[in-house]
Every structure is written in C-alpha cells, then in structure tokens.
Scaffold this motif. Structure first.
Motif, PDB file in Angstrom:
ATOM      1  N   GLY A 155       0.777  -1.233   0.000  1.00 18.84           N
ATOM      2  CA  GLY A 155       0.000   0.000   0.000  1.00 18.84           C
ATOM      3  C   GLY A 155       0.808   1.282   0.000  1.00 18.84           C
ATOM      4  N   PRO A 156       1.751   1.463   0.949  1.00 18.36           N
ATOM      5  CA  PRO A 156       2.483   2.727   1.011  1.00 18.36           C
ATOM      6  C   PRO A 156       3.285   3.061  -0.246  1.00 18.36           C
ATOM      7  N   PHE A 157       3.517   2.071  -1.104  1.00 21.74           N
ATOM      8  CA  PHE A 157       4.268   2.323  -2.334  1.00 21.74           C
ATOM      9  C   PHE A 157       3.351   2.731  -3.495  1.00 21.74           C
ATOM     10  N   THR A 158       2.035   2.781  -3.275  1.00 20.71           N
ATOM     11  CA  THR A 158       1.110   3.121  -4.347  1.00 20.71           C
ATOM     12  C   THR A 158       0.796   4.608  -4.348  1.00 20.71           C
ATOM     13  N   CYS A 159       0.438   5.096  -5.530  1.00 19.98           N
ATOM     14  CA  CYS A 159       0.090   6.516  -5.640  1.00 19.98           C
ATOM     15  C   CYS A 159      -1.181   6.831  -4.855  1.00 19.98           C
ATOM     16  N   GLU A 160      -2.089   5.866  -4.768  1.00 21.39           N
ATOM     17  CA  GLU A 160      -3.342   6.114  -4.044  1.00 21.39           C
ATOM     18  C   GLU A 160      -3.089   6.328  -2.554  1.00 21.39           C
ATOM     19  N   PHE A 161      -2.277   5.476  -1.956  1.00 26.60           N
ATOM     20  CA  PHE A 161      -2.001   5.619  -0.529  1.00 26.60           C
ATOM     21  C   PHE A 161      -1.256   6.920  -0.250  1.00 26.60           C
ATOM     22  N   GLN A 162      -0.294   7.253  -1.082  1.00 25.33           N
ATOM     23  CA  GLN A 162       0.456   8.477  -0.831  1.00 25.33           C
ATOM     24  C   GLN A 162      -0.413   9.715  -1.026  1.00 25.33           C
ATOM     25  N   TYR A 163      -1.321   9.664  -2.001  1.00 26.19           N
ATOM     26  CA  TYR A 163      -2.255  10.772  -2.212  1.00 26.19           C
ATOM     27  C   TYR A 163      -3.174  10.925  -0.999  1.00 26.19           C
ATOM     28  N   ILE A 164      -3.739   9.811  -0.518  1.00 28.57           N
ATOM     29  CA  ILE A 164      -4.665   9.881   0.613  1.00 28.57           C
ATOM     30  C   ILE A 164      -3.948  10.351   1.870  1.00 28.57           C
ATOM     31  N   ARG A 165      -2.768   9.805   2.119  1.00 29.34           N
ATOM     32  CA  ARG A 165      -2.021  10.224   3.315  1.00 29.34           C
ATOM     33  C   ARG A 165      -1.717  11.714   3.268  1.00 29.34           C
ATOM     34  N   ASP A 166      -1.278  12.216   2.104  1.00 24.44           N
ATOM     35  CA  ASP A 166      -0.978  13.644   1.970  1.00 24.44           C
ATOM     36  C   ASP A 166      -2.243  14.484   2.131  1.00 24.44           C
ATOM     37  N   THR A 167      -3.361  13.996   1.584  1.00 24.88           N
ATOM     38  CA  THR A 167      -4.631  14.712   1.694  1.00 24.88           C
ATOM     39  C   THR A 167      -5.060  14.844   3.150  1.00 24.88           C
ATOM     40  N   ILE A 168      -4.950  13.754   3.903  1.00 19.20           N
ATOM     41  CA  ILE A 168      -5.323  13.783   5.319  1.00 19.20           C
ATOM     42  C   ILE A 168      -4.361  14.653   6.108  1.00 19.20           C
ATOM     43  N   ALA A 169      -3.065  14.513   5.842  1.00 18.18           N
ATOM     44  CA  ALA A 169      -2.058  15.298   6.568  1.00 18.18           C
ATOM     45  C   ALA A 169      -2.233  16.792   6.333  1.00 18.18           C
ATOM     46  N   ALA A 170      -2.714  17.161   5.138  1.00 20.32           N
ATOM     47  CA  ALA A 170      -2.931  18.575   4.820  1.00 20.32           C
ATOM     48  C   ALA A 170      -4.234  19.106   5.397  1.00 20.32           C
ATOM     49  N   GLY A 171      -5.018  18.255   6.041  1.00 23.76           N
ATOM     50  CA  GLY A 171      -6.255  18.685   6.660  1.00 23.76           C
ATOM     51  C   GLY A 171      -7.431  18.829   5.714  1.00 23.76           C
ATOM     52  N   LYS A 172      -7.312  18.306   4.499  1.00 26.36           N
ATOM     53  CA  LYS A 172      -8.362  18.513   3.509  1.00 26.36           C
ATOM     54  C   LYS A 172      -9.640  17.743   3.827  1.00 26.36           C
ATOM     55  N   LEU A 173      -9.533  16.682   4.615  1.00 25.39           N
ATOM     56  CA  LEU A 173     -10.743  15.973   5.025  1.00 25.39           C
ATOM     57  C   LEU A 173     -11.331  16.548   6.307  1.00 25.39           C
ATOM     58  N   GLY A 174     -10.719  17.605   6.839  1.00 28.61           N
ATOM     59  CA  GLY A 174     -11.155  18.161   8.104  1.00 28.61           C
ATOM     60  C   GLY A 174     -10.732  17.271   9.258  1.00 28.61           C
ATOM     61  N   ASN A 175     -11.497  17.313  10.337  1.00 34.36           N
ATOM     62  CA  ASN A 175     -11.213  16.440  11.470  1.00 34.36           C
ATOM     63  C   ASN A 175     -11.736  15.043  11.161  1.00 34.36           C
ATOM     64  N   LEU A 176     -10.895  14.042  11.318  1.00 34.58           N
ATOM     65  CA  LEU A 176     -11.332  12.684  11.041  1.00 34.58           C
ATOM     66  C   LEU A 176     -12.368  12.238  12.063  1.00 34.58           C
ATOM     67  N   SER A 177     -13.370  11.512  11.563  1.00 32.59           N
ATOM     68  CA  SER A 177     -14.434  11.004  12.420  1.00 32.59           C
ATOM     69  C   SER A 177     -14.357   9.496  12.592  1.00 32.59           C
ATOM     70  N   LEU A 178     -14.015   8.783  11.498  1.00 27.03           N
ATOM     71  CA  LEU A 178     -14.046   7.333  11.546  1.00 27.03           C
ATOM     72  C   LEU A 178     -13.094   6.751  10.518  1.00 27.03           C
ATOM     73  N   VAL A 179     -12.336   5.731  10.936  1.00 24.66           N
ATOM     74  CA  VAL A 179     -11.451   4.975  10.049  1.00 24.66           C
ATOM     75  C   VAL A 179     -11.896   3.517  10.118  1.00 24.66           C
ATOM     76  N   THR A 180     -12.337   2.985   8.996  1.00 26.37           N
ATOM     77  CA  THR A 180     -12.919   1.644   8.967  1.00 26.37           C
ATOM     78  C   THR A 180     -12.155   0.753   7.997  1.00 26.37           C
ATOM     79  N   GLY A 181     -11.901  -0.480   8.409  1.00 27.70           N
ATOM     80  CA  GLY A 181     -11.261  -1.462   7.538  1.00 27.70           C
ATOM     81  C   GLY A 181     -12.072  -2.748   7.500  1.00 27.70           C
ATOM     82  N   VAL A 182     -12.126  -3.367   6.327  1.00 27.92           N
ATOM     83  CA  VAL A 182     -12.830  -4.634   6.139  1.00 27.92           C
ATOM     84  C   VAL A 182     -11.953  -5.556   5.303  1.00 27.92           C
ATOM     85  N   CYS A 183     -11.861  -6.817   5.700  1.00 25.87           N
ATOM     86  CA  CYS A 183     -11.144  -7.819   4.916  1.00 25.87           C
ATOM     87  C   CYS A 183     -11.825  -9.166   5.116  1.00 25.87           C
TER      88      CYS A 183
END
Length: 331
Positions: free
Chosen positions: A131-159
């Motif tokens: 995951g961390p080597f993909t463009c999607e993960f790096q984009y999402i991490r940067d987006t969250i770190a920049a505060g663009k999603l605002g305050n996080l409310s919920l992080v959910t994982g399913v497998c």
C-alpha cells in the motif's frame, strides 16, 4: 558498491517469485543468490523468474551459507513470519540492507530490537507492505495530513476472504510460525493501511476473535481509538465465500475509500467526488529498495510501521484473550 545492485532472497515460495519477477525486470539489479530448503522451490523460482538463463543466481539450502559466501547489497526476506527477526539481524550483520515481507515481526520486543539494530549497523529496513508504495495511498495520506478531510471522524477497515480454505494445513495456519491467523496475515494489510493513511498510532483497542475450531483466528472485530481521538473499526473474516475488502475514512470535510493494497481510490470533498485527482508518481517496492540502497530514495514503509503494527497486534490479541479494552503502547 558496483554499478549493479546485488540482491539475495531468503525463501523462494510464491511471494518470493513475485519479487523475483519484479527485480528481474529492473535495470541495474541482479538477483545474485537464493536461499531455500526446498529444491523444488529453487528450481521453480529460477524457471519462472530468471529471464537470463546464462546468468543464474547461486543457490543455497541454508541462508547462513548464502550470507557467508555472497557479497550482497540487499536481502529480501520472504519466509514464515516467525523467521523474519533472526534472518533480518543476520542479513544486516552480513552487511546487507533488508526488505522484509509483512508482518515485519510478530513480537513488539523484536520490532524494537530490529529498529535498534538497523540504526546500529546503519542499514535500511523496509517492510514490504504494498500500500504505502502506491500513488493512491500516498495521495490519501498527503490529503489527510494537509487537513483537507477536516477532522477525522471514523477509520474503517474490512477484509473478508476464503482464507482458511486455501491456508489450512500450511504454515500460515500454524500459530507458532505465523504469530496469528487471518488478522496477522491478510488482516495485516488492512491494519497497516489504517495506520499509514491516518498517519497515527492506535492508543486503545477492544477486540473479539473467533478461531472457529482452528488453531488460529479466522474471524475478528476490533474497535480502536487513534492518538487524536478518532475512532476506528476493523472486521476480518477468513472463511468467506468471496473476497471483499476496503478502507473507508470519513472526516468533517470529506471522505476517501481505497483498497487495503492501494490501486483504487475515491475521494469525496464537500459532498462532491473528485473525478481526476492529481496523484503522485511512485516507485514499486522493488524499485524503491534499489533506490534506497543507492542512496537516492527513502522507504515509505519504514520499520516504525512494523513496530506500530506489532504493538497493535499484541494489544488486539491481549484484548481478545481477556475480554476487555487494552491500551496500545505509545511510540
């Protein structure tokens, strides 16, 4: 160091063959040596991954002999989970940088010891979470770190997947070798994604697991609290009939969803889906390892992620055993 980065691989099963094919296609890299106790696995690795049959890697049944006899710039470790710690220590002591398959280790103390040893020997330690080597993960991490999603409310994982159907009777279903069941196998990708994308450690968990008559966990649910107070939930099923998985992150200003491996993504901002997000250019796990060895890159999946995962898994299993919330050791 010569112009060619010399790689040794410990363990030559299916995932090792994937690494082998990727390294074989990289310029400036030679898979110079293999260590694997099974002669059949060695033969299949060479047959399926080495394109230049006039320049075959040296082969060994004992990885100690490979480390003693070969000059290797990097070692890739693709063995049962409980072997990762000592093999990583031995590879670093032999002068090699290390790319180790996930999970890095199955014990928090071992994770701490590896980080200390990597620092002492000045060796790179990269964990092969895709995951961390993909463009999607790096984009999402940067987006969250920049505060663009605002305050996080919920992080959910399913497998959910038919895991035990294919792994029953293998080392992955042996708690000594694997450290756990599906939570520690495919579930490791999910938990790592939640940690990496949020950019935070987990501070508290409450977990329930069900072995369903097996020696390792097959299904599990985890409620978690992240360092900033964000709540999270994770669910794993290892006896499903189809493979369903994903990461879903909601914030006060937007939301994202992606695969536990990367590769797909949706980003919603202020109620509107961003159709063509500008994602960064990224390197594959194998290309990044080459560039790290050459001093031209850093790994996006460092040993600290392996430590956070080990601490999280220790707390999850402790919570499930005792039936109560458990605090996760802080960074």
């Amino acid at each position: 160091m010569s112009d060619i980065v010399r790689i040794g691989i410990i363990g030559c099963g299916g995932m090792a063959r994937h690494h082998g094919r990727m390294f074989d296609a990289l310029p400036g890299v030679q898979v110079a040596a293999l260590a694997e106790p099974s002669a059949d696995n060695l033969e299949r690795f060479i047959r399926e991954t080495v394109s230049d049959k006039t320049n075959l890697p040296a082969t060994y049944h004992d990885y100690h002999d490979m480390l003693k006899n070969e000059r290797l710039d990097g070692v890739v470790i693709v063995t049962p989970h409980n072997q990762h710690f000592q093999q990583t220590i031995d590879a670093m002591n032999a002068g090699a940088h290390v790319l180790v398959e996930k999970p890095m280790v199955i014990d928090t103390e071992d994770a701490l010891a590896l980080i200390e040893h990597a620092d002492k020997t000045q060796k790179i330690l990269s964990v092969a979470f895709p995951g961390p080597f993909t463009c999607e993960f790096q984009y999402i991490r940067d987006t969250i770190a920049a505060g663009k999603l605002g305050n996080l409310s919920l992080v959910t994982g399913v497998c959910a997947q038919p895991w035990i159907q294919s792994q029953k009777g293998t080392w992955r279903s042996d708690p000594v070798q694997s450290g756990g069941g599906n939570l520690y196998d495919s579930g490791a990708h999910m938990f790592n994604a939640m940690l990496y994308l949020s950019g935070q450690a987990v501070t508290e968990v409450y977990a329930c697991v069900n072995n369903k008559g097996e020696a390792v966990d097959i299904a599990g649910t985890v409620v978690m609290r992240f360092a900033d107070g964000t709540l999270g939930s994770a669910a794993v099923s290892g006896d499903a009939t189809v493979f369903e998985q994903g990461i879903f992150i909601q914030g006060t200003g937007g939301s994202v969803k992606t695969s536990i491996y990367g590769g797909t993504m949706e980003h919603w901002q202020n109620g509107q889906m961003i159709k063509y997000p500008a994602v960064p250019t990224t390197q594959s796990i194998q290309e990044n390892f080459r560039e790290c060895i050459l001093g031209r890159a850093i790994t996006p999946s460092p040993a600290m992620l392996g430590l956070r995962q080990a601490r999280l898994m220790d707390a999850i299993y402790a919570s499930a055993k005792h039936g109560q919330p458990v605090a996760v050791v802080a960074d």
